[in-house]
Structures are given as C-alpha cells and as structure tokens.
Design a protein around this motif. Structure first.
Motif, mmCIF file in Angstrom:
data_model
loop_
_atom_site.group_PDB
_atom_site.id
_atom_site.type_symbol
_atom_site.label_atom_id
_atom_site.label_comp_id
_atom_site.label_asym_id
_atom_site.label_seq_id
_atom_site.Cartn_x
_atom_site.Cartn_y
_atom_site.Cartn_z
ATOM 1 N N TRP A 1 0.716 -1.406 0.234
ATOM 2 C CA TRP A 1 -0.360 0.101 0.241
ATOM 3 C C TRP A 1 1.047 1.173 0.406
ATOM 4 N N ALA A 2 0.823 2.521 -0.916
ATOM 5 C CA ALA A 2 1.355 3.116 -1.036
ATOM 6 C C ALA A 2 0.174 4.493 -0.914
ATOM 7 N N THR A 3 1.268 6.399 -0.092
ATOM 8 C CA THR A 3 0.522 7.276 -0.372
ATOM 9 C C THR A 3 1.275 7.485 -1.395
ATOM 10 N N ARG A 4 0.874 8.562 -1.918
ATOM 11 C CA ARG A 4 1.445 9.920 -2.731
ATOM 12 C C ARG A 4 1.239 11.025 -2.630
ATOM 13 N N LEU A 5 1.910 11.857 -1.586
ATOM 14 C CA LEU A 5 1.937 13.660 -1.473
ATOM 15 C C LEU A 5 2.931 14.372 -2.551
ATOM 16 N N GLU A 6 2.154 15.230 -3.042
ATOM 17 C CA GLU A 6 2.250 16.128 -4.196
ATOM 18 C C GLU A 6 3.433 17.118 -2.380
ATOM 19 N N SER B 1 -2.130 -1.351 -3.889
ATOM 20 C CA SER B 1 -3.258 0.388 -3.452
ATOM 21 C C SER B 1 -2.247 1.799 -3.801
ATOM 22 N N VAL B 2 -2.293 2.282 -4.573
ATOM 23 C CA VAL B 2 -2.251 3.851 -4.418
ATOM 24 C C VAL B 2 -3.027 4.793 -3.961
ATOM 25 N N GLU B 3 -2.609 5.326 -2.644
ATOM 26 C CA GLU B 3 -3.747 6.700 -2.306
ATOM 27 C C GLU B 3 -3.222 8.165 -2.902
ATOM 28 N N THR B 4 -3.615 9.314 -3.458
ATOM 29 C CA THR B 4 -2.944 10.592 -3.870
ATOM 30 C C THR B 4 -3.585 11.608 -2.657
ATOM 31 N N ILE B 5 -2.957 12.055 -2.265
ATOM 32 C CA ILE B 5 -3.261 13.418 -0.793
ATOM 33 C C ILE B 5 -2.867 14.305 -1.411
ATOM 34 N N THR B 6 -3.274 15.964 -1.650
ATOM 35 C CA THR B 6 -3.226 16.951 -2.073
ATOM 36 C C THR B 6 -3.175 17.830 -1.100
ATOM 37 N N GLN C 1 4.077 0.129 -8.731
ATOM 38 C CA GLN C 1 3.963 -1.298 -9.396
ATOM 39 C C GLN C 1 5.405 -2.222 -9.751
ATOM 40 N N SER C 2 6.263 -1.289 -9.733
ATOM 41 C CA SER C 2 7.816 -2.572 -10.088
ATOM 42 C C SER C 2 8.331 -2.857 -8.263
#
Length: 389
Positions: free
Chosen positions: A110-115, A252-257, A244-245
């Motif tokens: 599981w991953a989260t992505r923040l700007e 599962s990726v959740e993007t937080i802005t 993914q790699s």
C-alpha cells in the motif's frame, strides 16, 4: 679551519638532539582544541553538503522499554530523499523525488502519494537547521575531540534550560512527523519530561551531526550515522519510485494533495472569500485568556471542500480552534455520540486534545480543545455557535 668552525661543528649533534627533544615535547603537549565560541560560530556558518548517504542506527528507551531500528538514507540538498526503515522486520520506504513524496508499506503493498511542497525545508537542510535551533535555545557547556564510526568529530554538550520540558514529542532532526519521537503515558495522557542532556557529535570537516543523544526523565534517544558518505555520488535512480515495479503486484495507491491556504485579518474578510457563513463562538463560552490568533481558509482540491478555521490561544500556548466547512472531512476523528444543541455529533479524546464535530444544514462544524482543556470546554464552545441547529 678556525677554532670557531670546530666549535660549531662539534656542537651540531648536541643542537640536533635538543631540537628533536623539543619537537617531541611539542608533539606530546595536548591540543587545547576549539572553544565553545569557536564551535558555535562554525555550526552557525555550516552549509549542508550536496549529498549524504548512511545507515542510521536509532535506539530509544522510554520508561525502561527499548526500541531499536535502522534507517538507510540517501539525501540531496535539492530536496530529493530516500529513507528505508527496518523496525523489527517491518519495512517502510519514503521517497521524495522533488515532485511527489511516496510512503510505501511493502507488507501491506500500500502506498500514499503526496505532492511535494515546494516551500518545505528539505530533510538535509532540516538537519542543519536543527543545530541552529539548539544554539538559539541551549548553551554549549563542553567540547571535546572524539571518534564516531572512524570519523573525527567534536563532541558538543548542550545544556538545556532547567525549566525545559518535552510535552508530547522530541523533534530530533527535522520538524516532520516521520522523525518525531512521541512521548505519552500508557493512559494516553501527554508526558511531561525534561531534557537533562543533549549531546551532538559533529564531523570536524563538514559539521554534519554524525551522532545525536538526548537523555531526560525516563527517556534516552540516540541516532548514530554509520557508513556515512558525503558527496559520494548517489545514483538518480535512488530517488525514482514506482510502487507497481516494487512487487510486480497491483499496489494500492492513495493520492493526497496539499490544500491551498489563505489567511485573513477578520472573520468578515474570510467569509467574503468562501461560499458559506463562518460561525464564531460566544465570548461567554470561551475560557479566560483565549484570544483570536489566526483566521485561515483551506481549500482541499482533492475533496472539493473548503473550510475556515479560527484559532484562539492563551498566554500559556493552549489553543481552541473552531472550524466551519462545506463538506465532511476525509480523515475526521470518530468518537462517541453526543448532542450539540439539536444536532447530533461525535466527541473524541486524543493525545493532543478533544475534538467535537457535527453536521448541520449542509455544513460541518468542529471544535478542537487542546489537552489543557476538558471535554466540557469543547461542548460549551460548540453549543455557543449559532448554526441554526
């Protein structure tokens, strides 16, 4: 050959012996080393290197319970960073490529992505700024030469003020939630702890803090940088991340802005900028000493939501905040059901304080009272709001 020449030549071996003894004596004399004033000037003037990589050994003890883990770090002055943490077999990866900040949990896939905030202090810069904060708050009481993992260092002792307390956390290197040591009792109440000793071992050449130690009431913390390389040439691929790699699975990726934030001088000015009425608490419901400190409007683009928060503060730095929003918060705190006027809300206690929240007529309201206040304060402030419910 004159008599004077003969005397001079015969004296040469004696002179040479005296010179050797004098040189030997000088070499044996201990060096006084830099003074605290010298070190203070050097720390204040030091700039971060372009790159740092190391394995950080972290050991902390709270009330007799010890935790030990390691972090493999790669840092660049331009803000890019990679931190791989291994704590009791559990791994996490945090990568900042300059545009996005990834938090990855391999076990949960599981991953989260923040700007990435372009105005945020980089991890590497933050390490050096932390040292400047020590200089502002503490006094250097000792300097000695030492060695850490084969590096020549200055071991510097800082003497905190006698009334210095650490209430909820120790910010060790940077002001970021990943690198903060939380302190709380088993009951969840904030722990009042004093820092009796702060020591930092600085690399003599770069003033990089290769070791950091804090001791206080029932707390010890050490961070030691091993296999440290400064400006060693880090491959750009270290700062590239593709969840993914990492496993070959569909991660599962959740993007937080990050929200847009605007500050206002008055409630009327904030109300003119948002599409709803901003509520204010009754002065009679507020504890003594609270004064309005800030009025901020937040626009959460990924949630299509706007909120305005009014923050009140006492001279002792205890706060109460009141928020009006046109949508439900994504990460709202749950809690126990409680009436707020004719509306129904929830109230929850956390390590930081008490949060009361409730919906009303298409608007959402919340009151947060810091830990110095009780639940009744949050409820009284909430019930004083003229929301029409």
């Amino acid at each position: 050959m004159s008599v004077g020449d003969s005397d001079y030549r015969s004296a040469l071996p004696v002179l040479a012996l005296i010179l050797i003894l004098l040189m030997a004596g000088c070499a044996a004399l201990p060096s006084s080393g830099p003074t605290p004033e010298d070190i203070e000037r050097e720390i204040a003037a030091a700039d971060p290197p372009d790159e740092v990589s190391a394995t950080v050994d972290v050991r902390r003890t709270i009330d007799g319970e010890t935790t030990h883990y390691t972090e493999d770090i790669w840092l660049r002055a331009d803000g890019r960073s990679r931190v791989e943490t291994n704590a009791n077999g559990a791994e996490t990866v945090v990568v900042d490529d300059g545009d996005d900040r990834w938090h990855y949990d391999p076990a949960a896939d599981w991953a989260t992505r923040l700007e990435t905030d372009p105005n945020a202090t980089s991890y590497l810069q933050g390490i050096y700024e932390q040292q400047e904060r020590y200089l502002e708050a503490y006094e250097i009481t000792g300097v000695e030469e030492a060695t850490v993992d084969g590096r020549d260092t200055y071991r510097v002792t800082f003497d905190p003020p006698t009334n210095e307390t650490i209430e909820r956390s120790i910010s060790v290197l940077i002001e970021d939630t990943e690198y903060v040591l939380p302190l709380a009792t088993s009951e969840g109440e904030p722990a009042q702890r004093g820092a009796d000793r702060v020591e930092v071992w600085y690399d003599r050449e770069t003033l990089f803090p290769v070791k950091h130690a804090i001791e206080g009431d029932g707390v010890t913390l050490e961070r030691t940088y091993r296999n440290l390389e400064i400006d060693g040439g880090i491959d750009d691929e270290r700062f590239a991340f593709d969840p993914q790699s990492s496993t070959g699975n569909e991660t599962s990726v959740e993007t937080i802005t990050f929200p847009s934030i605007n500050s206002y001088e008055t409630v009327d000015a904030a109300e003119d900028a948002v599409p709803f009425e901003v509520v204010e608490p009754s002065a009679d419901a507020m504890p003594d000493g609270l004064e309005l400190e800030s009025i901020d409007a937040y626009e959460f683009h990924d949630e299509n939501r706007t909120q305005v928060s009014l923050q009140y503060r006492t001279p002792d730095d205890e706060t109460v905040s009141v928020t009006t929003s046109d949508g439900p918060r994504r990460f709202a705190t749950g809690g126990d059901a409680v009436p707020v006027g004719t509306a129904r809300g929830t109230i929850a206690g956390t390590d930081e304080g008490t949060e009361l929240q409730w919906p009303c007529g298409g608007r959402y309201y919340s009151v947060f009272a810091e830990s110095g206040f009780d639940e009744e304060t949050a409820i009284a402030v909430g019930e004083s709001l003229e929301t029409g419910c």
